[in-house]
Design a protein around this motif. Structure first.
Motif, mmCIF file in Angstrom:
data_model
loop_
_atom_site.group_PDB
_atom_site.id
_atom_site.type_symbol
_atom_site.label_atom_id
_atom_site.label_comp_id
_atom_site.label_asym_id
_atom_site.label_seq_id
_atom_site.Cartn_x
_atom_site.Cartn_y
_atom_site.Cartn_z
ATOM 1 N N UNK A 117 -6.918 6.249 -4.930
ATOM 2 C CA UNK A 117 -6.123 5.569 -5.949
ATOM 3 C C UNK A 117 -5.821 4.135 -5.570
ATOM 4 N N UNK A 118 -5.555 3.909 -4.290
ATOM 5 C CA UNK A 118 -5.303 2.554 -3.805
ATOM 6 C C UNK A 118 -6.532 1.670 -3.994
ATOM 7 N N UNK A 119 -7.703 2.184 -3.670
ATOM 8 C CA UNK A 119 -8.932 1.404 -3.836
ATOM 9 C C UNK A 119 -9.195 1.134 -5.325
ATOM 10 N N UNK A 120 -8.913 2.113 -6.165
ATOM 11 C CA UNK A 120 -9.078 1.896 -7.605
ATOM 12 C C UNK A 120 -8.173 0.770 -8.098
ATOM 13 N N UNK A 135 2.295 1.072 -8.142
ATOM 14 C CA UNK A 135 3.476 1.822 -7.703
ATOM 15 C C UNK A 135 4.160 1.148 -6.528
ATOM 16 N N UNK A 136 5.398 1.535 -6.284
ATOM 17 C CA UNK A 136 6.106 1.077 -5.093
ATOM 18 C C UNK A 136 6.727 2.279 -4.397
ATOM 19 N N UNK A 137 6.978 2.129 -3.103
ATOM 20 C CA UNK A 137 7.593 3.197 -2.321
ATOM 21 C C UNK A 137 9.068 2.907 -2.141
ATOM 22 N N UNK A 138 9.903 3.884 -2.434
ATOM 23 C CA UNK A 138 11.351 3.749 -2.294
ATOM 24 C C UNK A 138 11.783 4.479 -1.032
ATOM 25 N N UNK A 139 12.273 3.756 -0.041
ATOM 26 C CA UNK A 139 12.656 4.372 1.229
ATOM 27 C C UNK A 139 13.896 5.257 1.086
ATOM 28 N N UNK A 140 14.747 4.946 0.150
ATOM 29 C CA UNK A 140 15.931 5.783 -0.049
ATOM 30 C C UNK A 140 15.526 7.157 -0.578
ATOM 31 N N UNK A 141 14.573 7.163 -1.505
ATOM 32 C CA UNK A 141 14.101 8.412 -2.088
ATOM 33 C C UNK A 141 13.036 9.078 -1.229
ATOM 34 N N UNK A 178 5.930 5.267 -9.779
ATOM 35 C CA UNK A 178 4.745 4.735 -10.452
ATOM 36 C C UNK A 178 5.077 3.524 -11.313
ATOM 37 N N UNK A 179 4.051 2.695 -11.533
ATOM 38 C CA UNK A 179 4.116 1.593 -12.505
ATOM 39 C C UNK A 179 5.362 0.736 -12.335
ATOM 40 N N UNK A 180 5.624 0.298 -11.112
ATOM 41 C CA UNK A 180 6.838 -0.466 -10.809
ATOM 42 C C UNK A 180 6.582 -1.955 -10.595
ATOM 43 N N UNK A 228 0.822 -1.207 0.000
ATOM 44 C CA UNK A 228 0.000 0.000 0.000
ATOM 45 C C UNK A 228 0.857 1.259 0.000
ATOM 46 N N UNK A 229 2.107 1.169 0.466
ATOM 47 C CA UNK A 229 2.976 2.335 0.608
ATOM 48 C C UNK A 229 3.236 3.050 -0.716
ATOM 49 N N UNK A 230 3.008 2.363 -1.834
ATOM 50 C CA UNK A 230 3.164 3.014 -3.127
ATOM 51 C C UNK A 230 2.207 4.169 -3.320
#
Length: 207
Positions: free
Chosen positions: A84-87, A103-109, A114-116, A55-57
């Motif tokens: 957006x998550x529910x969609x 999407x995915x969440x990047x902890x470094x950034x 998007x679209x990962x 969900x973090x994306x």
């Protein structure tokens, strides 16, 4: 529910002949990401087609959080694109011939990309991991109805807080900042998430 029982239940869901969406939730640093990744690997090793979608994306972009003045409470429900998550869940539930990209969440950034994450039509089990999968507020509540089951990963507060504080330090916060964040906005979120535990289909006590 123990780890072995949870694996057996996940295998049952994977073998139903139609896509299952299984949510893994819990407070920050409870171990849900690690558990979900391990479960995905175990199901894959048994020949099932699995996708892991955190969900973090759906975190709002850091620039948006700063513009809105809510960067200091990043991680609270209103700092996500919940609609957006529910969609995304609706698209995953549909399971037609379309490949869905998440999407995915990047902890470094400290930002989403998007679209990962690729979810092909053949995927039998989508593991969705995140904090607010059981939150009884819209649109989160609609998302809950799109998932077959949601399991809650439980962990003692002192262990979880120590892990979270260490994570904050790992990603650049000073010891003082890490502790303030852990016991401040993060703990507020953790209590909100803990209140959703009775709604879980199963509670996992991890070793």
């Amino acid at each position: 529910m123990g780890v072995d029982g949870a694996l057996g239940r996940a295998v049952e869901l994977a073998g139903r002949g139609r896509r299952a969406i299984l949510g893994i939730t819990g407070a920050p640093a409870a171990g849900k990401s690690t558990y979900a990744a391990g479960l995905a690997a175990e199901l894959s090793s048994r020949g099932h087609k699995v996708a892991l979608v955190p969900m973090d994306g759906y975190h709002l972009a850091q620039a948006a959080l700063e513009r809105l003045g809510i960067a200091e409470v990043k991680g609270a429900p209103h700092t996500f694109d919940a609609g957006g998550f529910v969609a995304l869940l609706e698209r995953l539930r549909k399971q037609d011939d379309e490949t869905v990209w998440a999407p995915r969440f990047d902890r470094e950034l400290e930002d989403s990309i998007a679209a990962s994450i690729q979810v092909d039509a053949e995927v039998e089990v989508v593991l969705v991991e995140g904090n607010y999968l059981l939150l009884d507020q819209e649109p989160w509540a609609t998302g809950r109805r799109l998932m077959d089951e949601v399991w809650y990963v439980d962990l003692a507060d002192d262990v979880r807080q120590a892990r979270l504080e260490a994570r904050h330090r790992q990603f650049g916060r000073s010891p003082e900042e890490a502790r303030e964040r852990t016991l401040g906005s993060d703990e507020h979120n953790a209590r909100l998430i803990a209140a959703t535990k009775p709604a879980a289909d199963a509670i996992l006590q991890l070793p």
